[in-house]
Design a protein around this motif. Structure first.
Motif, PDB file in Angstrom:
ATOM      1  N   LEU A 157       0.790  -1.261   0.027  1.00  0.00           N
ATOM      2  CA  LEU A 157       0.055   0.087   0.091  1.00  0.00           C
ATOM      3  C   LEU A 157       0.874   1.254  -0.048  1.00  0.00           C
ATOM      4  O   LEU A 157       0.492   2.313  -0.678  1.00  0.00           O
ATOM      5  N   LEU A 158       2.084   1.159   0.814  1.00  0.00           N
ATOM      6  CA  LEU A 158       2.739   2.360   0.900  1.00  0.00           C
ATOM      7  C   LEU A 158       3.553   2.694  -0.257  1.00  0.00           C
ATOM      8  O   LEU A 158       3.951   3.724  -0.519  1.00  0.00           O
ATOM      9  N   THR A 159       3.937   1.794  -1.051  1.00  0.00           N
ATOM     10  CA  THR A 159       4.972   1.780  -2.187  1.00  0.00           C
ATOM     11  C   THR A 159       4.079   1.680  -3.572  1.00  0.00           C
ATOM     12  O   THR A 159       4.421   1.676  -4.659  1.00  0.00           O
ATOM     13  N   GLY A 160       2.612   1.446  -3.525  1.00  0.00           N
ATOM     14  CA  GLY A 160       1.941   1.002  -4.640  1.00  0.00           C
ATOM     15  C   GLY A 160       1.104   2.192  -5.468  1.00  0.00           C
ATOM     16  O   GLY A 160       0.281   2.117  -6.100  1.00  0.00           O
ATOM     17  N   TYR A 161       1.469   3.354  -4.876  1.00  0.00           N
ATOM     18  CA  TYR A 161       0.709   4.585  -5.656  1.00  0.00           C
ATOM     19  C   TYR A 161       1.446   4.754  -7.007  1.00  0.00           C
ATOM     20  O   TYR A 161       2.659   4.593  -7.394  1.00  0.00           O
ATOM     21  N   VAL A 162       0.392   5.013  -8.063  1.00  0.00           N
ATOM     22  CA  VAL A 162       0.605   5.373  -9.339  1.00  0.00           C
ATOM     23  C   VAL A 162       0.539   6.701  -9.790  1.00  0.00           C
ATOM     24  O   VAL A 162      -0.864   6.774  -9.781  1.00  0.00           O
ATOM     25  N   PRO A 163       1.229   7.800 -10.198  1.00  0.00           N
ATOM     26  CA  PRO A 163       0.731   9.095 -10.627  1.00  0.00           C
ATOM     27  C   PRO A 163      -0.132   9.126 -11.911  1.00  0.00           C
ATOM     28  O   PRO A 163      -0.234   8.018 -12.611  1.00  0.00           O
ATOM     29  N   LEU A 167      -0.787   6.538 -15.510  1.00  0.00           N
ATOM     30  CA  LEU A 167      -1.821   5.508 -15.606  1.00  0.00           C
ATOM     31  C   LEU A 167      -2.134   5.235 -17.088  1.00  0.00           C
ATOM     32  O   LEU A 167      -2.073   6.098 -17.958  1.00  0.00           O
ATOM     33  N   THR A 168      -2.813   4.081 -17.400  1.00  0.00           N
ATOM     34  CA  THR A 168      -3.049   3.648 -18.989  1.00  0.00           C
ATOM     35  C   THR A 168      -4.409   4.257 -18.894  1.00  0.00           C
ATOM     36  O   THR A 168      -5.076   4.397 -18.158  1.00  0.00           O
ATOM     37  N   PRO A 169      -4.762   4.623 -20.310  1.00  0.00           N
ATOM     38  CA  PRO A 169      -6.174   5.076 -20.571  1.00  0.00           C
ATOM     39  C   PRO A 169      -7.130   4.079 -20.066  1.00  0.00           C
ATOM     40  O   PRO A 169      -8.176   4.358 -19.707  1.00  0.00           O
ATOM     41  N   GLN A 170      -6.864   2.776 -20.146  1.00  0.00           N
ATOM     42  CA  GLN A 170      -7.660   1.725 -19.582  1.00  0.00           C
ATOM     43  C   GLN A 170      -8.058   1.727 -18.323  1.00  0.00           C
ATOM     44  O   GLN A 170      -9.171   1.764 -17.869  1.00  0.00           O
ATOM     45  N   GLN A 171      -6.889   2.171 -17.436  1.00  0.00           N
ATOM     46  CA  GLN A 171      -7.018   2.106 -16.194  1.00  0.00           C
ATOM     47  C   GLN A 171      -8.068   3.402 -15.840  1.00  0.00           C
ATOM     48  O   GLN A 171      -8.709   3.103 -14.730  1.00  0.00           O
ATOM     49  N   ILE A 172      -7.807   4.611 -16.439  1.00  0.00           N
ATOM     50  CA  ILE A 172      -8.424   5.544 -15.964  1.00  0.00           C
ATOM     51  C   ILE A 172      -9.935   5.301 -16.285  1.00  0.00           C
ATOM     52  O   ILE A 172     -10.809   5.871 -15.470  1.00  0.00           O
ATOM     53  N   LYS A 173     -10.227   4.848 -17.551  1.00  0.00           N
ATOM     54  CA  LYS A 173     -11.743   4.564 -17.687  1.00  0.00           C
ATOM     55  C   LYS A 173     -12.178   3.361 -16.988  1.00  0.00           C
ATOM     56  O   LYS A 173     -13.464   3.720 -16.407  1.00  0.00           O
ATOM     57  N   ASP A 174     -11.648   2.377 -16.809  1.00  0.00           N
ATOM     58  CA  ASP A 174     -12.274   1.323 -15.939  1.00  0.00           C
ATOM     59  C   ASP A 174     -12.497   1.771 -14.188  1.00  0.00           C
ATOM     60  O   ASP A 174     -13.486   1.366 -13.856  1.00  0.00           O
ATOM     61  N   PHE A 175     -11.529   2.533 -13.838  1.00  0.00           N
ATOM     62  CA  PHE A 175     -11.610   2.967 -12.345  1.00  0.00           C
ATOM     63  C   PHE A 175     -12.124   4.198 -12.087  1.00  0.00           C
ATOM     64  O   PHE A 175     -12.334   4.735 -11.065  1.00  0.00           O
ATOM     65  N   ALA A 176     -12.692   5.181 -13.238  1.00  0.00           N
ATOM     66  CA  ALA A 176     -13.026   6.371 -13.221  1.00  0.00           C
ATOM     67  C   ALA A 176     -12.053   7.148 -12.156  1.00  0.00           C
ATOM     68  O   ALA A 176     -12.533   7.813 -11.612  1.00  0.00           O
ATOM     69  N   VAL A 177     -10.872   7.468 -12.839  1.00  0.00           N
ATOM     70  CA  VAL A 177      -9.897   8.177 -12.046  1.00  0.00           C
ATOM     71  C   VAL A 177      -9.857   9.467 -12.689  1.00  0.00           C
ATOM     72  O   VAL A 177      -9.492   9.492 -13.830  1.00  0.00           O
ATOM     73  N   THR A 178      -9.590  10.367 -11.682  1.00  0.00           N
ATOM     74  CA  THR A 178      -9.517  11.838 -12.192  1.00  0.00           C
ATOM     75  C   THR A 178      -7.862  12.297 -11.516  1.00  0.00           C
ATOM     76  O   THR A 178      -7.443  11.711 -10.734  1.00  0.00           O
ATOM     77  N   LYS A 179      -7.729  13.420 -11.834  1.00  0.00           N
ATOM     78  CA  LYS A 179      -6.414  14.109 -11.542  1.00  0.00           C
ATOM     79  C   LYS A 179      -6.415  14.137 -10.032  1.00  0.00           C
ATOM     80  O   LYS A 179      -5.249  14.258  -9.392  1.00  0.00           O
ATOM     81  N   ASP A 180      -7.414  14.223  -9.300  1.00  0.00           N
ATOM     82  CA  ASP A 180      -7.504  14.701  -8.073  1.00  0.00           C
ATOM     83  C   ASP A 180      -7.769  13.402  -7.162  1.00  0.00           C
ATOM     84  O   ASP A 180      -7.573  13.625  -5.945  1.00  0.00           O
ATOM     85  N   ASN A 182      -6.014   9.446  -5.771  1.00  0.00           N
ATOM     86  CA  ASN A 182      -5.061   8.776  -5.447  1.00  0.00           C
ATOM     87  C   ASN A 182      -5.196   7.351  -5.870  1.00  0.00           C
ATOM     88  O   ASN A 182      -5.977   6.670  -5.526  1.00  0.00           O
ATOM     89  N   PHE A 183      -4.326   7.036  -7.017  1.00  0.00           N
ATOM     90  CA  PHE A 183      -4.563   5.395  -7.407  1.00  0.00           C
ATOM     91  C   PHE A 183      -3.478   4.672  -6.798  1.00  0.00           C
ATOM     92  O   PHE A 183      -2.113   5.057  -6.701  1.00  0.00           O
ATOM     93  N   ASN A 184      -3.880   3.633  -6.297  1.00  0.00           N
ATOM     94  CA  ASN A 184      -3.056   2.673  -5.742  1.00  0.00           C
ATOM     95  C   ASN A 184      -3.214   1.286  -6.217  1.00  0.00           C
ATOM     96  O   ASN A 184      -4.269   0.609  -6.166  1.00  0.00           O
ATOM     97  N   PRO A 188      -7.962  -1.904  -2.610  1.00  0.00           N
ATOM     98  CA  PRO A 188      -9.274  -2.725  -3.274  1.00  0.00           C
ATOM     99  C   PRO A 188     -10.134  -1.210  -3.708  1.00  0.00           C
ATOM    100  O   PRO A 188     -10.396  -0.268  -2.959  1.00  0.00           O
ATOM    101  N   GLY A 189     -10.546  -1.450  -5.132  1.00  0.00           N
ATOM    102  CA  GLY A 189     -10.999  -0.303  -5.920  1.00  0.00           C
ATOM    103  C   GLY A 189     -10.050   0.497  -6.424  1.00  0.00           C
ATOM    104  O   GLY A 189     -10.339   1.237  -7.222  1.00  0.00           O
ATOM    105  N   HIS A 190      -8.827   0.594  -5.966  1.00  0.00           N
ATOM    106  CA  HIS A 190      -7.752   1.364  -6.172  1.00  0.00           C
ATOM    107  C   HIS A 190      -7.623   2.787  -6.246  1.00  0.00           C
ATOM    108  O   HIS A 190      -6.736   3.644  -5.735  1.00  0.00           O
ATOM    109  N   LYS A 191      -8.900   3.384  -5.943  1.00  0.00           N
ATOM    110  CA  LYS A 191      -8.996   4.739  -5.514  1.00  0.00           C
ATOM    111  C   LYS A 191      -8.928   4.950  -3.970  1.00  0.00           C
ATOM    112  O   LYS A 191      -9.786   4.469  -3.100  1.00  0.00           O
ATOM    113  N   ILE A 192      -7.951   5.793  -3.450  1.00  0.00           N
ATOM    114  CA  ILE A 192      -7.713   5.745  -1.854  1.00  0.00           C
ATOM    115  C   ILE A 192      -7.830   7.244  -1.448  1.00  0.00           C
ATOM    116  O   ILE A 192      -7.120   8.182  -2.062  1.00  0.00           O
ATOM    117  N   ALA A 193      -8.243   7.401  -0.351  1.00  0.00           N
ATOM    118  CA  ALA A 193      -8.362   8.931   0.237  1.00  0.00           C
ATOM    119  C   ALA A 193      -7.021   9.501   0.676  1.00  0.00           C
ATOM    120  O   ALA A 193      -6.819  10.691   0.426  1.00  0.00           O
TER     121      ALA A 193
END
Length: 265
Positions: A157-163, A167-180, A182-184, A188-193
């Motif tokens: 968890l502490l080392t698994g952050y991805v700027p 991220l790949t376009p597919q990851q951004i689409k699949d997990f609805a990630v925005t620039k705001d 934190n993707f880990n 679970p679910g990859h978006k962390i507060a």
């Protein structure tokens, strides 16, 4: 045409729903990324804590994690179990002030003592939640024991952050990630507060160890593993003594049995 009784229809529907649920769970599990398995100094029947790493881990906790996460089950005097002297621990806590009540019943703040439990970062859970987008950060006292494969998970968890820009376009689409967000990779679910807490040279180690992100994560896991089970080493030593005693007793009883029954054969 023959029709099925209502009871059989209900049973068939329940079986089909269970199969669909199991299939969905399998699909979800297939997308989950597990943190890599690591070898930890404290694991195994003869494992012990790396006290130098745990001391560095305390420094990471004190300088980074303590701003949000409490360690309610530990007192400052417990740090002496990591090989620190009383004067060293007093030096580590000399700038910490804790709330107390004076002789008149009035709230005051005073310097921390060895007997004090670790200072909480917030006065109560509501204040902690208000300062962290509505969710209070968890206490870390037993976090390593509370998680399945806790050491590996926390390190991942502490080392698994991805700027965002990595991220790949597919990851951004699949997990609805925005620039705001934190993707880990391992959350679970990859978006962390929680924003990435560690970075290279986030701390300056007192012993001169190079403070890479991986080193900081490994050290704080060592410290939190000790915090979760500070008496692990004595428990393991007791277990080894018991096993050796039972083996000796079994050998002794076998010898007695052979002696008692030797004239019966």
């Amino acid at each position: 045409m023959r029709t099925l009784p209502m009871k059989k229809l209900l049973v068939s529907g329940a079986i089909a729903l269970a199969a669909l649920s199991a299939g969905a769970a399998a699909i979800a599990a297939g997308t989950e990324e597990h943190p890599p398995k690591r070898q930890w100094h404290f694991q195994g029947p003869f494992g012990t804590y790396d006290r130098a790493a745990a001391q560095r881990g305390y420094q990471v906790y004190a300088e980074v994690c303590a701003a949000c996460h409490s360690l309610q089950l530990l007192a400052y005097r417990n740090l002496m179990e990591l090989g620190l002297t009383e004067s060293q621990v007093k030096g580590l806590i000399k700038d910490i002030v804790v709330p107390d009540i004076n002789d008149d019943g009035q709230p005051i703040e005073r310097p921390a003592r060895l007997s004090d439990h670790f200072k909480k970062p917030f006065p109560n859970e509501l204040a902690a939640a208000a300062a962290n987008n509505g969710k209070a950060p968890p206490d870390l006292s037993v976090i390593v024991k509370a998680r399945v494969n806790g050491p590996d998970y926390i390190h991942g968890l502490l080392t698994g952050y991805v700027p965002y820009d990595k991220l790949t376009p597919q990851q951004i689409k699949d997990f609805a990630v925005t620039k705001d967000d934190n993707f880990n990779r391992y959350f679970p679910g990859h978006k962390i507060a929680m924003a990435p807490p560690l970075a290279d040279d986030k701390v300056t180690y007192a012993d001169g160890t190079k403070a890479t992100t991986d080193q900081e994560a490994s050290d704080v896991v060592e410290f939190l593993a000790w915090a979760s089970e500070p008496h692990m080493e004595s428990r393991k030593r007791t277990g080894v003594r018991v096993v050796l005693f039972l083996l000796a007793m079994a050998g002794f009883m076998y010898a007695v049995k052979r002696m008692v029954w030797s004239d019966k054969h």
